[in-house]
Design a protein around this motif. Structure first.
Motif, PDB file in Angstrom:
ATOM      1  N   THR A   5       0.828  -1.198   0.000  1.00 23.73           N
ATOM      2  CA  THR A   5       0.000   0.000   0.000  1.00 23.73           C
ATOM      3  C   THR A   5       0.867   1.255   0.000  1.00 23.73           C
ATOM      4  OG1 THR A   5      -1.677   1.198   1.232  1.00 23.73           O
ATOM      5  CG2 THR A   5      -0.150  -0.106   2.520  1.00 23.73           C
ATOM      6  N   ARG A   6       0.333   2.366  -0.520  1.00 23.40           N
ATOM      7  CA  ARG A   6       1.046   3.642  -0.463  1.00 23.40           C
ATOM      8  C   ARG A   6       0.758   4.378   0.836  1.00 23.40           C
ATOM      9  NH1 ARG A   6      -0.450   5.514  -6.441  1.00 23.40           N
ATOM     10  NH2 ARG A   6      -2.306   4.454  -5.778  1.00 23.40           N
ATOM     11  N   VAL A   7      -0.169   3.843   1.609  1.00 24.54           N
ATOM     12  CA  VAL A   7      -0.472   4.434   2.908  1.00 24.54           C
ATOM     13  C   VAL A   7       0.670   4.092   3.860  1.00 24.54           C
ATOM     14  CG1 VAL A   7      -2.053   4.401   4.876  1.00 24.54           C
ATOM     15  CG2 VAL A   7      -2.961   4.234   2.547  1.00 24.54           C
ATOM     16  N   THR A   8       1.232   5.117   4.475  1.00 19.97           N
ATOM     17  CA  THR A   8       2.281   4.894   5.460  1.00 19.97           C
ATOM     18  C   THR A   8       1.691   5.118   6.845  1.00 19.97           C
ATOM     19  OG1 THR A   8       3.030   7.190   5.328  1.00 19.97           O
ATOM     20  CG2 THR A   8       4.126   5.583   3.878  1.00 19.97           C
ATOM     21  N   ARG A  29      -5.476  -4.934  22.024  1.00 19.26           N
ATOM     22  CA  ARG A  29      -6.335  -3.770  22.248  1.00 19.26           C
ATOM     23  C   ARG A  29      -7.246  -3.464  21.077  1.00 19.26           C
ATOM     24  NH1 ARG A  29      -3.361   0.910  25.500  1.00 19.26           N
ATOM     25  NH2 ARG A  29      -5.528   1.617  25.535  1.00 19.26           N
ATOM     26  N   ILE A  30      -6.843  -3.864  19.861  1.00 16.38           N
ATOM     27  CA  ILE A  30      -7.685  -3.571  18.690  1.00 16.38           C
ATOM     28  C   ILE A  30      -8.387  -4.816  18.149  1.00 16.38           C
ATOM     29  CG2 ILE A  30      -6.390  -1.506  18.068  1.00 16.38           C
ATOM     30  CD1 ILE A  30      -5.062  -3.143  15.811  1.00 16.38           C
ATOM     31  N   GLY A  31      -8.128  -5.967  18.767  1.00 17.30           N
ATOM     32  CA  GLY A  31      -8.861  -7.181  18.400  1.00 17.30           C
ATOM     33  C   GLY A  31      -8.380  -7.889  17.148  1.00 17.30           C
ATOM     34  N   VAL A  32      -7.061  -7.863  16.912  1.00 18.62           N
ATOM     35  CA  VAL A  32      -6.494  -8.572  15.759  1.00 18.62           C
ATOM     36  C   VAL A  32      -5.296  -9.393  16.227  1.00 18.62           C
ATOM     37  CG1 VAL A  32      -7.240  -6.812  14.100  1.00 18.62           C
ATOM     38  CG2 VAL A  32      -4.956  -6.657  15.095  1.00 18.62           C
ATOM     39  N   THR A  33      -4.665 -10.105  15.307  1.00 19.58           N
ATOM     40  CA  THR A  33      -3.472 -10.880  15.649  1.00 19.58           C
ATOM     41  C   THR A  33      -2.229 -10.000  15.559  1.00 19.58           C
ATOM     42  OG1 THR A  33      -3.020 -11.566  13.373  1.00 19.58           O
ATOM     43  CG2 THR A  33      -4.499 -12.983  14.677  1.00 19.58           C
ATOM     44  N   ARG A  34      -1.177 -10.444  16.202  1.00 16.38           N
ATOM     45  CA  ARG A  34       0.114  -9.748  16.130  1.00 16.38           C
ATOM     46  C   ARG A  34       0.589  -9.687  14.680  1.00 16.38           C
ATOM     47  NH1 ARG A  34       5.271 -11.988  16.316  1.00 16.38           N
ATOM     48  NH2 ARG A  34       6.880 -10.430  16.658  1.00 16.38           N
ATOM     49  N   GLN A  35       0.339 -10.744  13.916  1.00 15.17           N
ATOM     50  CA  GLN A  35       0.755 -10.774  12.511  1.00 15.17           C
ATOM     51  C   GLN A  35       0.073  -9.665  11.708  1.00 15.17           C
ATOM     52  OE1 GLN A  35      -0.072 -13.518  14.304  1.00 15.17           O
ATOM     53  NE2 GLN A  35       1.968 -14.435  14.428  1.00 15.17           N
ATOM     54  N   TYR A  45      -0.215  -4.243   4.385  1.00 17.57           N
ATOM     55  CA  TYR A  45      -1.661  -4.389   4.531  1.00 17.57           C
ATOM     56  C   TYR A  45      -2.247  -3.068   5.001  1.00 17.57           C
ATOM     57  CZ  TYR A  45      -6.071  -5.950   6.633  1.00 17.57           C
ATOM     58  OH  TYR A  45      -7.386  -6.089   6.980  1.00 17.57           O
ATOM     59  N   SER A  46      -3.306  -2.625   4.347  1.00 13.01           N
ATOM     60  CA  SER A  46      -4.032  -1.430   4.788  1.00 13.01           C
ATOM     61  C   SER A  46      -5.202  -1.881   5.642  1.00 13.01           C
ATOM     62  CB  SER A  46      -4.575  -0.640   3.600  1.00 13.01           C
ATOM     63  OG  SER A  46      -3.545   0.025   2.944  1.00 13.01           O
ATOM     64  N   PRO A  47      -5.295  -1.354   6.852  1.00  9.98           N
ATOM     65  CA  PRO A  47      -6.406  -1.753   7.708  1.00  9.98           C
ATOM     66  C   PRO A  47      -7.720  -1.182   7.199  1.00  9.98           C
ATOM     67  CG  PRO A  47      -5.248   0.073   8.707  1.00  9.98           C
ATOM     68  CD  PRO A  47      -4.459  -0.334   7.487  1.00  9.98           C
ATOM     69  N   SER A  48      -8.811  -1.784   7.646  1.00  4.84           N
ATOM     70  CA  SER A  48     -10.118  -1.212   7.338  1.00  4.84           C
ATOM     71  C   SER A  48     -10.213   0.142   8.017  1.00  4.84           C
ATOM     72  CB  SER A  48     -11.231  -2.121   7.878  1.00  4.84           C
ATOM     73  OG  SER A  48     -11.221  -2.121   9.307  1.00  4.84           O
ATOM     74  N   LEU A  49     -11.141   0.949   7.593  1.00  3.56           N
ATOM     75  CA  LEU A  49     -11.335   2.253   8.202  1.00  3.56           C
ATOM     76  C   LEU A  49     -11.651   2.110   9.689  1.00  3.56           C
ATOM     77  CD1 LEU A  49     -11.426   5.272   7.814  1.00  3.56           C
ATOM     78  CD2 LEU A  49     -13.809   5.044   7.086  1.00  3.56           C
ATOM     79  N   GLU A  50     -12.488   1.142  10.022  1.00  2.00           N
ATOM     80  CA  GLU A  50     -12.833   0.909  11.423  1.00  2.00           C
ATOM     81  C   GLU A  50     -11.595   0.548  12.244  1.00  2.00           C
ATOM     82  OE1 GLU A  50     -15.585  -2.009  14.216  1.00  2.00           O
ATOM     83  OE2 GLU A  50     -15.960  -1.949  12.063  1.00  2.00           O
ATOM     84  N   MET A  51     -10.751  -0.331  11.727  1.00  2.99           N
ATOM     85  CA  MET A  51      -9.542  -0.720  12.442  1.00  2.99           C
ATOM     86  C   MET A  51      -8.595   0.472  12.570  1.00  2.99           C
ATOM     87  SD  MET A  51      -6.706  -3.688  11.705  1.00  2.99           S
ATOM     88  CE  MET A  51      -7.966  -4.856  11.232  1.00  2.99           C
ATOM     89  N   ALA A  56      -6.009   4.548  16.124  1.00  2.55           N
ATOM     90  CA  ALA A  56      -5.854   5.950  16.533  1.00  2.55           C
ATOM     91  C   ALA A  56      -6.404   6.164  17.938  1.00  2.55           C
ATOM     92  CB  ALA A  56      -6.549   6.866  15.528  1.00  2.55           C
ATOM     93  N   HIS A  57      -7.528   5.526  18.248  1.00  7.38           N
ATOM     94  CA  HIS A  57      -8.145   5.662  19.567  1.00  7.38           C
ATOM     95  C   HIS A  57      -7.230   5.130  20.669  1.00  7.38           C
ATOM     96  CE1 HIS A  57     -11.363   5.980  22.496  1.00  7.38           C
ATOM     97  NE2 HIS A  57     -11.076   4.757  22.883  1.00  7.38           N
ATOM     98  N   VAL A  58      -6.543   4.025  20.414  1.00  2.00           N
ATOM     99  CA  VAL A  58      -5.613   3.462  21.400  1.00  2.00           C
ATOM    100  C   VAL A  58      -4.561   4.499  21.781  1.00  2.00           C
ATOM    101  CG1 VAL A  58      -3.717   1.801  21.697  1.00  2.00           C
ATOM    102  CG2 VAL A  58      -5.926   1.028  20.811  1.00  2.00           C
ATOM    103  N   PHE A  59      -4.081   5.254  20.798  1.00  2.00           N
ATOM    104  CA  PHE A  59      -3.036   6.240  21.047  1.00  2.00           C
ATOM    105  C   PHE A  59      -3.597   7.613  21.432  1.00  2.00           C
ATOM    106  CE2 PHE A  59      -0.912   3.239  18.055  1.00  2.00           C
ATOM    107  CZ  PHE A  59      -0.038   2.699  18.984  1.00  2.00           C
TER     108      PHE A  59
END
Length: 83
Positions: A5-8, A29-35, A45-51, A56-59
């Motif tokens: 992805t071009r998203v950094t 904290r975000i409900g996904v795997t470490r991988q 991998y670009s996360p979904s908008l929700e993820m 961002a909320h975690v930080f």
């Protein structure tokens, strides 16, 4: 083959700035795997908008401070158009 992805993102530095949070800790904290966190951090991998919002909320910061998209790229909002 997966196209990168071009998203950094700034996730790695944000994790270290927040008590050296581990990839596993963020994943929990975000409900996904470490991988998944590894793939997002490395730009594979670009996360979904929700993820992305959950990360961002975690930080406790706006999503734009976590994820960046190159200016001038097609679909990036163009050249200073008003909203």
């Amino acid at each position: 083959m997966v196209k990168p992805t071009r998203v950094t993102n700034s996730i790695r530095s944000l994790r270290f700035a927040h008590g050296e949070m581990t990839q596993a800790g963020l994943a929990d904290r975000i409900g996904v795997t470490r991988q998944t966190v590894i793939a997002i951090e490395k730009g594979r991998y670009s996360p979904s908008l929700e993820m992305a919002f959950r990360i961002a909320h975690v930080f406790g910061i706006p999503i734009e401070q976590v994820f960046q998209y190159p200016a001038g790229e097609p679909g990036s909002g163009g050249e200073g158009g008003s909203t």
